[in-house]
Every structure is written in structure tokens, then in C-alpha cells.
Design an enzyme around this catalytic site. Sequence first.
Site, PDB file in Angstrom:
ATOM      1  N   LYS A  15       0.357  11.356   4.666  1.00  0.00           N
ATOM      2  CA  LYS A  15       0.216  10.056   5.322  1.00  0.00           C
ATOM      3  C   LYS A  15       1.101   8.992   4.697  1.00  0.00           C
ATOM      4  O   LYS A  15       1.705   8.184   5.406  1.00  0.00           O
ATOM      5  CB  LYS A  15      -1.245   9.578   5.265  1.00  0.00           C
ATOM      6  CG  LYS A  15      -2.217  10.406   6.054  1.00  0.00           C
ATOM      7  CD  LYS A  15      -3.576   9.738   6.126  1.00  0.00           C
ATOM      8  CE  LYS A  15      -4.134   9.357   4.769  1.00  0.00           C
ATOM      9  NZ  LYS A  15      -4.350  10.525   3.889  1.00  0.00           N
ATOM     10  N   ARG A  90     -11.553   4.638   6.743  1.00  0.00           N
ATOM     11  CA  ARG A  90     -12.010   5.900   6.158  1.00  0.00           C
ATOM     12  C   ARG A  90     -13.458   6.201   6.484  1.00  0.00           C
ATOM     13  O   ARG A  90     -13.962   7.253   6.096  1.00  0.00           O
ATOM     14  CB  ARG A  90     -11.831   5.875   4.641  1.00  0.00           C
ATOM     15  CG  ARG A  90     -10.377   5.880   4.221  1.00  0.00           C
ATOM     16  CD  ARG A  90     -10.242   6.200   2.763  1.00  0.00           C
ATOM     17  NE  ARG A  90      -8.860   6.229   2.334  1.00  0.00           N
ATOM     18  CZ  ARG A  90      -8.403   7.003   1.370  1.00  0.00           C
ATOM     19  NH1 ARG A  90      -9.223   7.822   0.740  1.00  0.00           N
ATOM     20  NH2 ARG A  90      -7.128   6.972   1.022  1.00  0.00           N
ATOM     21  N   ARG A 127       1.616  18.111  -6.457  1.00  0.00           N
ATOM     22  CA  ARG A 127       2.175  16.798  -6.133  1.00  0.00           C
ATOM     23  C   ARG A 127       2.426  15.956  -7.385  1.00  0.00           C
ATOM     24  O   ARG A 127       1.627  15.948  -8.317  1.00  0.00           O
ATOM     25  CB  ARG A 127       1.222  16.033  -5.200  1.00  0.00           C
ATOM     26  CG  ARG A 127       1.736  14.662  -4.804  1.00  0.00           C
ATOM     27  CD  ARG A 127       0.894  14.025  -3.719  1.00  0.00           C
ATOM     28  NE  ARG A 127      -0.466  13.707  -4.144  1.00  0.00           N
ATOM     29  CZ  ARG A 127      -1.326  13.032  -3.394  1.00  0.00           C
ATOM     30  NH1 ARG A 127      -0.972  12.619  -2.186  1.00  0.00           N
ATOM     31  NH2 ARG A 127      -2.544  12.782  -3.834  1.00  0.00           N
ATOM     32  N   ARG A 157      -1.087  12.835 -10.582  1.00  0.00           N
ATOM     33  CA  ARG A 157      -2.180  11.881 -10.492  1.00  0.00           C
ATOM     34  C   ARG A 157      -3.438  12.459 -11.120  1.00  0.00           C
ATOM     35  O   ARG A 157      -3.704  13.653 -11.030  1.00  0.00           O
ATOM     36  CB  ARG A 157      -2.468  11.540  -9.022  1.00  0.00           C
ATOM     37  CG  ARG A 157      -1.559  10.495  -8.465  1.00  0.00           C
ATOM     38  CD  ARG A 157      -1.739  10.247  -6.984  1.00  0.00           C
ATOM     39  NE  ARG A 157      -3.129  10.236  -6.539  1.00  0.00           N
ATOM     40  CZ  ARG A 157      -3.506   9.764  -5.348  1.00  0.00           C
ATOM     41  NH1 ARG A 157      -2.602   9.253  -4.513  1.00  0.00           N
ATOM     42  NH2 ARG A 157      -4.761   9.792  -4.972  1.00  0.00           N
ATOM     43  N   ARG A 168     -12.344  15.511  -3.601  1.00  0.00           N
ATOM     44  CA  ARG A 168     -11.731  14.613  -2.624  1.00  0.00           C
ATOM     45  C   ARG A 168     -11.758  15.216  -1.224  1.00  0.00           C
ATOM     46  O   ARG A 168     -12.006  14.516  -0.241  1.00  0.00           O
ATOM     47  CB  ARG A 168     -10.291  14.297  -3.034  1.00  0.00           C
ATOM     48  CG  ARG A 168     -10.197  13.430  -4.273  1.00  0.00           C
ATOM     49  CD  ARG A 168      -8.766  13.294  -4.725  1.00  0.00           C
ATOM     50  NE  ARG A 168      -7.960  12.547  -3.781  1.00  0.00           N
ATOM     51  CZ  ARG A 168      -6.632  12.612  -3.715  1.00  0.00           C
ATOM     52  NH1 ARG A 168      -5.981  13.424  -4.512  1.00  0.00           N
ATOM     53  NH2 ARG A 168      -5.988  11.876  -2.845  1.00  0.00           N
TER      54      ARG A 168
END
Length: 214
Positions: A15, A90, A127, A157, A168
Site C-alpha cells: 500500500k 482500518r 522487508r 522494522r 499483525r
Amino acid sequence: MALNVVLIGPPGAGKGTQAERLAARLNVPRISTGDLLREAVTQGTPLGSLVRAVMARGELVGDGLMVDLVRERLGRADAAAGFVLDGFPRTVAQAEALEGLVAGRGPLTVVEILVPEDELVRRLGTRLVCGACGVNAAPGTGPEGRCGKCGGALVQRADDSAEVVRERLGVFARTVRPVAEYYRSRAVHHEVDGTGTPDGVSAALARVVAEAAR
């Protein structure tokens, strides 16, 4: 007519990258609630400390705070011609609040980026993001690379660890998927396959938004 776009998708769907590209293409701001929250964290306020703790646990910040952040951002002059929202709404409550926030601003186009869960886990586990500005590194970039935006060092992260990734995705299943269901029964909802190359997904998004604006 204002081009008001919302991108929906799970963590790892791309996104952020696609929102940035689409916003540049439409010449409207990309509004990332993640960026807004990170600003609060770096300011070191009590609220920022709370946000830091919530994000580190892989949880979502409350509806009231998110709606207030988005309301303030949409009120800025650069969003008058439209926006690309990344990370909001969300929850169904946020989606309902967004209807009020965009009233009188033109139609809303909601695009859901679809990616299988196995691919999401793989993407999130590898990532990298910039440790200075928080921007995602280009897919395939190794840890020795540098941020394409500010030149900062790339790091994983804290919420991309295997344990937090699972949490998540679980949070997404419980909260954000109902948002997609909320929009699916409406003409504003569209879907794009997010498993292709970044350029291919960008082209598909551009087509969907162009068609919706007709």
C-alpha cells in the site's frame, strides 16, 4: 472533480509504495496515517510514547485518534483537489467517520489490494525500511543498500519480526477485513491483484481510478 482514493490491504500488500506512486500520478497528497503516527512518536510527547508502545506490539491505534489525525490532514490546502489515503480507515467505525469527513468533497474510490497470506509473510519477513525516515526500501534491496529518499541506513522494522507479523495479520483479519466487507457492497469498491510487479500493480491501480472517475 476531486480524486479521493482509499487503498485497503493487509500489511505487506504494498500500500505504501502504491499510494506514493498513485498520489504523484494524480498530483494529490499521499496521506499515510503511519507517517502521522511516526511524527507523533518522534516528537517525544506522552501521546507519542503511547503510540510507540502500541505500534511495537503490532496493535492498532484507537479510532478517535485516527479520525482526528485524518480530519486535520484533510483540512490542509494541498488536499483540496483530492488525496490518496494509506492506512485509513482500518475499522468500520473509521469508515463510517470518513463518510462525514469527505462529505461535499466529491466521490470516494476504494481500492483493495489482494495478496495471499503466504506471500505476505514472505514479504514482511524480508522487508527493510529506512531507519531515518521510515520509507520502505524497494523490493529486492539488501541490508547493505541505502534509502532512495534520504540516503539513510536500511533496517528491519521492529514489528516485522516473525512473531509480530503473525499478530499483525491476525489484527488485520479481525479489524480491517470487515472494512473491506463494508465497502464491497458499494459501487465505490474495486479490487486489484497485488501479486504482480510494482509497475504492473501501479498500472492496474491507475486504470481502476481513471475508470472510477469517469
